[in-house]
Scaffold this motif. Structure first.
Motif, PDB file in Angstrom:
ATOM      1  N   UNK A  33       0.852  -1.187   0.000  1.00 55.00           N
ATOM      2  CA  UNK A  33       0.000   0.000   0.000  1.00 55.00           C
ATOM      3  C   UNK A  33       0.890   1.239   0.000  1.00 55.00           C
ATOM      4  N   UNK A  34       0.877   1.949  -1.137  1.00 52.33           N
ATOM      5  CA  UNK A  34       1.832   3.030  -1.355  1.00 52.33           C
ATOM      6  C   UNK A  34       1.085   4.340  -1.568  1.00 52.33           C
ATOM      7  N   UNK A  35       1.275   5.265  -0.639  1.00 52.37           N
ATOM      8  CA  UNK A  35       0.677   6.590  -0.753  1.00 52.37           C
ATOM      9  C   UNK A  35       1.571   7.464  -1.628  1.00 52.37           C
ATOM     10  N   UNK A  36       0.936   8.222  -2.523  1.00 55.35           N
ATOM     11  CA  UNK A  36       1.702   9.073  -3.436  1.00 55.35           C
ATOM     12  C   UNK A  36       1.019  10.427  -3.568  1.00 55.35           C
ATOM     13  N   UNK A  61      -0.943  16.634  -1.629  1.00 55.63           N
ATOM     14  CA  UNK A  61      -2.023  15.823  -2.185  1.00 55.63           C
ATOM     15  C   UNK A  61      -1.811  14.381  -1.761  1.00 55.63           C
ATOM     16  N   UNK A  62      -2.894  13.622  -1.743  1.00 51.62           N
ATOM     17  CA  UNK A  62      -2.845  12.258  -1.206  1.00 51.62           C
ATOM     18  C   UNK A  62      -3.604  11.310  -2.120  1.00 51.62           C
ATOM     19  N   UNK A  63      -2.979  10.199  -2.445  1.00 53.31           N
ATOM     20  CA  UNK A  63      -3.649   9.146  -3.193  1.00 53.31           C
ATOM     21  C   UNK A  63      -2.942   7.830  -2.967  1.00 53.31           C
ATOM     22  N   UNK A  64      -3.517   6.766  -3.518  1.00 50.60           N
ATOM     23  CA  UNK A  64      -2.938   5.427  -3.378  1.00 50.60           C
ATOM     24  C   UNK A  64      -2.513   4.927  -4.748  1.00 50.60           C
ATOM     25  N   UNK A  65      -1.276   4.493  -4.825  1.00 55.68           N
ATOM     26  CA  UNK A  65      -0.698   4.069  -6.100  1.00 55.68           C
ATOM     27  C   UNK A  65      -1.505   2.953  -6.748  1.00 55.68           C
ATOM     28  N   UNK A  66      -1.993   2.010  -5.946  1.00 57.41           N
ATOM     29  CA  UNK A  66      -2.710   0.858  -6.493  1.00 57.41           C
ATOM     30  C   UNK A  66      -4.218   1.085  -6.594  1.00 57.41           C
ATOM     31  N   UNK A  87      -3.965  10.855  -6.799  1.00 58.63           N
ATOM     32  CA  UNK A  87      -3.184  11.633  -5.835  1.00 58.63           C
ATOM     33  C   UNK A  87      -3.754  13.031  -5.607  1.00 58.63           C
ATOM     34  N   UNK A  88      -4.462  13.611  -6.575  1.00 61.35           N
ATOM     35  CA  UNK A  88      -4.955  14.977  -6.438  1.00 61.35           C
ATOM     36  C   UNK A  88      -6.370  15.044  -5.878  1.00 61.35           C
ATOM     37  N   UNK A  89      -6.962  13.907  -5.538  1.00 62.46           N
ATOM     38  CA  UNK A  89      -8.358  13.905  -5.102  1.00 62.46           C
ATOM     39  C   UNK A  89      -8.545  14.440  -3.694  1.00 62.46           C
ATOM     40  N   UNK A  90      -7.519  14.402  -2.856  1.00 64.13           N
ATOM     41  CA  UNK A  90      -7.655  14.877  -1.483  1.00 64.13           C
ATOM     42  C   UNK A  90      -6.343  15.504  -1.052  1.00 64.13           C
TER      43      UNK A  90
END
Length: 327
Positions: A52-55, A70-75, A81-84
């Motif tokens: 689980x990789x946050x990017x 910005x926060x998103x999940x690679x998988x 990443x730009x959604x929150x």
């Protein structure tokens, strides 16, 4: 939906800012591995738990005061990443620093899971600020689902925790590998990671002057990141042979976990590993260590163990190590 919580840590502003931004400090409470380009527009990638990789990228940086990214999940294609956006605001208070974390822009179905995660890691932030290290993260003990790459994230976490206790004097200690003291074994592990990185096309730079944990972490993070981008299909040209990508990833698992056991025995430290992980790596070992490989001198003959032996004991015995002194 917005998650919003404040905790107080017993550190000053600059120490707290380092704890939430520097990879070596992030590994003490939040991540298995971390890449951080700390500048406006710079990107980060954190292995929060295995697989689980946050990017995302940094949008605001005010050292010692404020950090936003910005926060998103690679998988997770449903959460780019730009959604929150995560914002950390630091303020001096009696006894330390208050850290307010907000996570804005979450969909309703995302809020509960992220609230659980941030509550978990903010507790670990306080623990790390108080004790210097929050200890092993139970969420990172065994990957689900498990494959050669998620297992490698997990075994890397195990190895890093062991290496944190290696002192300069400890590098002279003999390991269960007859040909290596701890310092020589560290060089071996670094060389193996570097070789796999080069085969994957990663520009690796090994700095033997770094502390052991930082040295291995800084080598392994880009190699595993490249492996995730590549995937487990096909073969990898290792120079001496074309090997299945799954076998190359299996070699990383053996390097990380078996040598973690070697270091722990040399240093006299406890090593606790989830049976689900060692059971899986034992299967990888059985698929990777053939009699031809043993004949080449990389591994000694498998050792016998009692029927009551634990999962980790079976694994290290299969690699040719004496599980108990005098065995």
């Amino acid at each position: 939906m917005t998650f919003d919580k404040t905790v107080v840590v017993p550190l000053d502003l600059d120490q707290t800012f380092a704890l939430i931004t520097q990879p070596e400090r992030l590994r003490r409470w939040q991540t298995v591995a971390a890449r951080v380009d700390l500048r406006a527009g710079g990107e980060y990638r954190w292995t929060v738990t295995p697989g689980h990789h946050a990017t995302g990228s940094f949008t605001e940086i005010e050292p010692g005061r404020r950090l936003a990214f910005t926060w998103g999940w690679e998988q997770n294609k449903d959460m780019a990443a730009s959604d929150s956006v995560v914002t950390l605001t630091l303020e001096p208070v009696d006894g330390g620093t208050s850290v307010r974390l907000t996570h804005a822009g979450l969909a309703e179905q995302q809020e509960a899971g992220h609230a659980e995660g941030w509550n978990h890691y903010l507790d670990r932030l306080v623990a790390a600020a108080t004790a210097g290290d929050a200890g092993a993260d139970p969420w990172a003990a065994a990957p689900d689902p498990i494959n050669e790459l998620t297992a490698a994230d997990t075994t890397l976490a195990v190895l890093q925790r062991v290496l944190r206790s290696v002192t300069p004097a400890g590098l002279e200690t003999q390991t269960p590998c007859a040909d290596y003291n701890a310092g020589q074994l560290l060089d071996h592990v670094a060389g193996s990671i570097s070789g796999i990185g080069q085969a994957l096309g990663v520009q690796v730079s090994d700095d033997a002057t770094k502390a052991p944990e930082a040295r291995i972490a800084d080598l392994a993070q880009p190699v595993l990141e490249a492996f995730y981008r590549r995937g487990l299909e096909g073969t990898v040209d290792m120079g001496f042979a074309e090997l299945p990508a799954t076998m190359v990833a299996s070699i990383l698992n053996l390097e990380f976990l078996v040598h973690a056991w070697d270091f722990s025995k040399a240093l006299g430290t406890d090593l606790t590993v989830a049976d689900a992980l060692t059971d899986y790596v034992e299967v990888l070992a059985q698929q990777t260590i053939s009699e031809q490989v043993r004949a080449g001198g990389s591994f000694a003959p498998a050792r016998q163990v009692a029927e009551t032996a634990g999962s980790l004991e079976r694994l290290v015995a299969f690699t040719g190590r004496a599980v108990h002194a005098g065995a």
